[in-house]
Design a protein around this motif. Structure first.
Motif, mmCIF file in Angstrom:
data_model
loop_
_atom_site.group_PDB
_atom_site.id
_atom_site.type_symbol
_atom_site.label_atom_id
_atom_site.label_comp_id
_atom_site.label_asym_id
_atom_site.label_seq_id
_atom_site.Cartn_x
_atom_site.Cartn_y
_atom_site.Cartn_z
ATOM 1 N N ASP A 2 -5.692 -4.102 -3.339
ATOM 2 C CA ASP A 2 -4.879 -3.006 -2.805
ATOM 3 C C ASP A 2 -4.110 -2.320 -3.923
ATOM 4 O OD1 ASP A 2 -3.633 -1.717 -0.260
ATOM 5 O OD2 ASP A 2 -1.913 -2.259 -1.530
ATOM 6 N N LEU A 3 -4.111 -0.978 -3.904
ATOM 7 C CA LEU A 3 -3.379 -0.202 -4.891
ATOM 8 C C LEU A 3 -2.758 0.995 -4.196
ATOM 9 C CD1 LEU A 3 -2.654 0.183 -7.909
ATOM 10 C CD2 LEU A 3 -4.760 1.543 -8.140
ATOM 11 N N TRP A 4 -1.451 0.940 -3.963
ATOM 12 C CA TRP A 4 -0.717 2.022 -3.297
ATOM 13 C C TRP A 4 -1.316 2.358 -1.935
ATOM 14 C CZ3 TRP A 4 -1.515 4.486 -8.580
ATOM 15 C CH2 TRP A 4 -0.542 4.053 -9.463
ATOM 16 N N GLY A 5 -1.623 1.327 -1.190
ATOM 17 C CA GLY A 5 -2.103 1.526 0.172
ATOM 18 C C GLY A 5 -3.588 1.732 0.311
ATOM 19 N N SER A 27 -7.663 0.719 -1.440
ATOM 20 C CA SER A 27 -8.364 -0.198 -2.330
ATOM 21 C C SER A 27 -8.711 0.506 -3.640
ATOM 22 C CB SER A 27 -9.648 -0.703 -1.666
ATOM 23 O OG SER A 27 -10.555 0.370 -1.455
ATOM 24 N N TRP A 47 -9.878 4.538 -4.597
ATOM 25 C CA TRP A 47 -9.317 5.386 -5.655
ATOM 26 C C TRP A 47 -10.397 5.823 -6.641
ATOM 27 C CZ3 TRP A 47 -5.005 7.808 -5.174
ATOM 28 C CH2 TRP A 47 -3.949 7.254 -4.439
#
Length: 365
Positions: free
Chosen positions: A10-13, A15, A19
């Protein structure tokens, strides 16, 4: 290939995979806008990047190429290229397009047949097939091609909405519906009716009629006048002379000059016809052409290039004719200017070894 755990992190809401996909999509859009690289290379590079990153599996990456809609569009491009290379497009469109004298008449004559044709042939190949025809037709009628390209595109889109095969989007959606209906879980889902050939016509046809009417009435306000002065010269003002021979299988053999479409050429005129036993000057529009005739044209460079699209007319020079045998799409006509400081100044074509030196044949000076 990136590790699955890293892609799922997870990265800022979102995956990491999401991104990365967004970044690749943004780069693809930028590449398409930039226009320096072909659209096919940009899209395939984006697909390859997602495949190498492990975001797409090989089966997912290749699934789109197996879609029947994509294959159908590809085959229609082959049909369009065949019609263009054989000269069939010119013979089919000449009586439909005619020689309109007004902007309204030109747009109506162009958009009506294009809309009808795009209902039964995919609209993308239709536009690709009409573009070279439109350029030459606009110059012959003293019209601005730039004011006709957008009506051509929208007419193809409007006509394509009326049938299943009119646009690739309809074909892709039809394939998705068929896949959904055949899936094991389809029995528990909301049933979807398959798309027939004219299922969309009850909605698409009224929209197409209204859209064409709007184009006819508003094109002059939105795009400017299509007419241009007969005296206006968009091409190079230098005169260019070339001789073309009528081949035995040429569609112009047996026709008059006017029937063959060789009269009222923009920036170009038929200066004379040479035959073994006579030379005809001040050629009449009713003069009949025969196989073996040598047609001598004088005019602007751009107009001479248009003559290369007429099937059955080949350069009359023996050396050039031998060199230019082969597929027409592999032939390129280039204008070169000899600079004052060039070492070719003062030499004949033979003495300059032009063919050996540049790998090209001089067909006219």
């Amino acid at each position: 290939m990136l590790p699955p755990d890293f892609l799922a992190a997870d990265l800022w809401g979102l995956s990491v995979a999401a991104w990365l996909t967004a970044a690749v999509a943004a780069l693809m859009v930028g590449g398409l806008i930039h226009g320096k690289v072909g659209a096919d290379l940009v899209l395939l590079s984006g697909l390859l990047a997602l495949l190498l990153a492990g975001i797409l599996s090989p089966s997912d990456a290749l699934r789109g190429f197996a879609n029947p809609g994509v294959a159908t569009v590809g085959l229609l491009y082959v049909v369009a290229a065949g019609l263009r290379e054989t000269g069939a497009v010119d013979r089919l469109t000449a009586p439909l397009l005619g020689r309109p004298r007004t902007s309204m008449g030109a747009v109506a004559r162009l958009t009506a047949p294009v809309a009808v044709a795009s209902a039964f042939v995919n609209n993308t190949p239709i536009v690709a097939m009409f573009l070279p025809v439109l350029s030459g037709w606009a110059r012959r009628c003293h019209l601005s091609p730039r004011a006709l390209f957008l009506p051509l595109s929208y007419a193809a889109i409007l006509g394509g909405m009326c049938t299943l095969i009119g646009t690739s989007t309809n074909l892709v959606v039809a394939a998705l519906i068929d896949a959904h209906r055949s899936a094991p879980s389809a029995a528990d889902a909301t049933p979807l009716e398959p798309l027939g050939m004219f299922t969309l016509a009850k909605v698409g046809l009224p929209i197409a009629v209204a859209g064409l009417g709007f184009i006819w009435l508003a094109h002059r306000t939105l795009l400017g006048a299509a007419e241009q002065s007969p005296d206006r010269k968009d091409s190079d003002p230098k005169e260019y002379m070339t001789a073309l021979r009528v081949e035995p299988d040429s569609p112009v053999a047996g026709r008059t000059v006017e029937q063959a479409g060789l009269r009222h050429l923009p920036g170009l005129f038929l200066a004379r016809i040479e035959r073994p036993d006579e030379t005809i000057v001040a050629v009449s529009p009713q003069q009949r052409l025969y196989a073996g005739d040598t047609l001598v044209f004088v005019g602007a460079v751009e107009s001479v290039v248009d003559l290369q699209r007429i099937k059955g007319l080949t350069p009359a020079a023996d050396e050039a004719a031998q060199r230019l045998q082969g597929p027409r799409h592999q032939i390129r006509l280039v204008e070169a200017v000899i600079a004052a400081s060039s070492d070719l100044v003062g030499l004949s074509i033979r003495d300059a070894a032009f063919r050996t030196r540049y790998g090209a044949v001089v067909i006219a000076v």
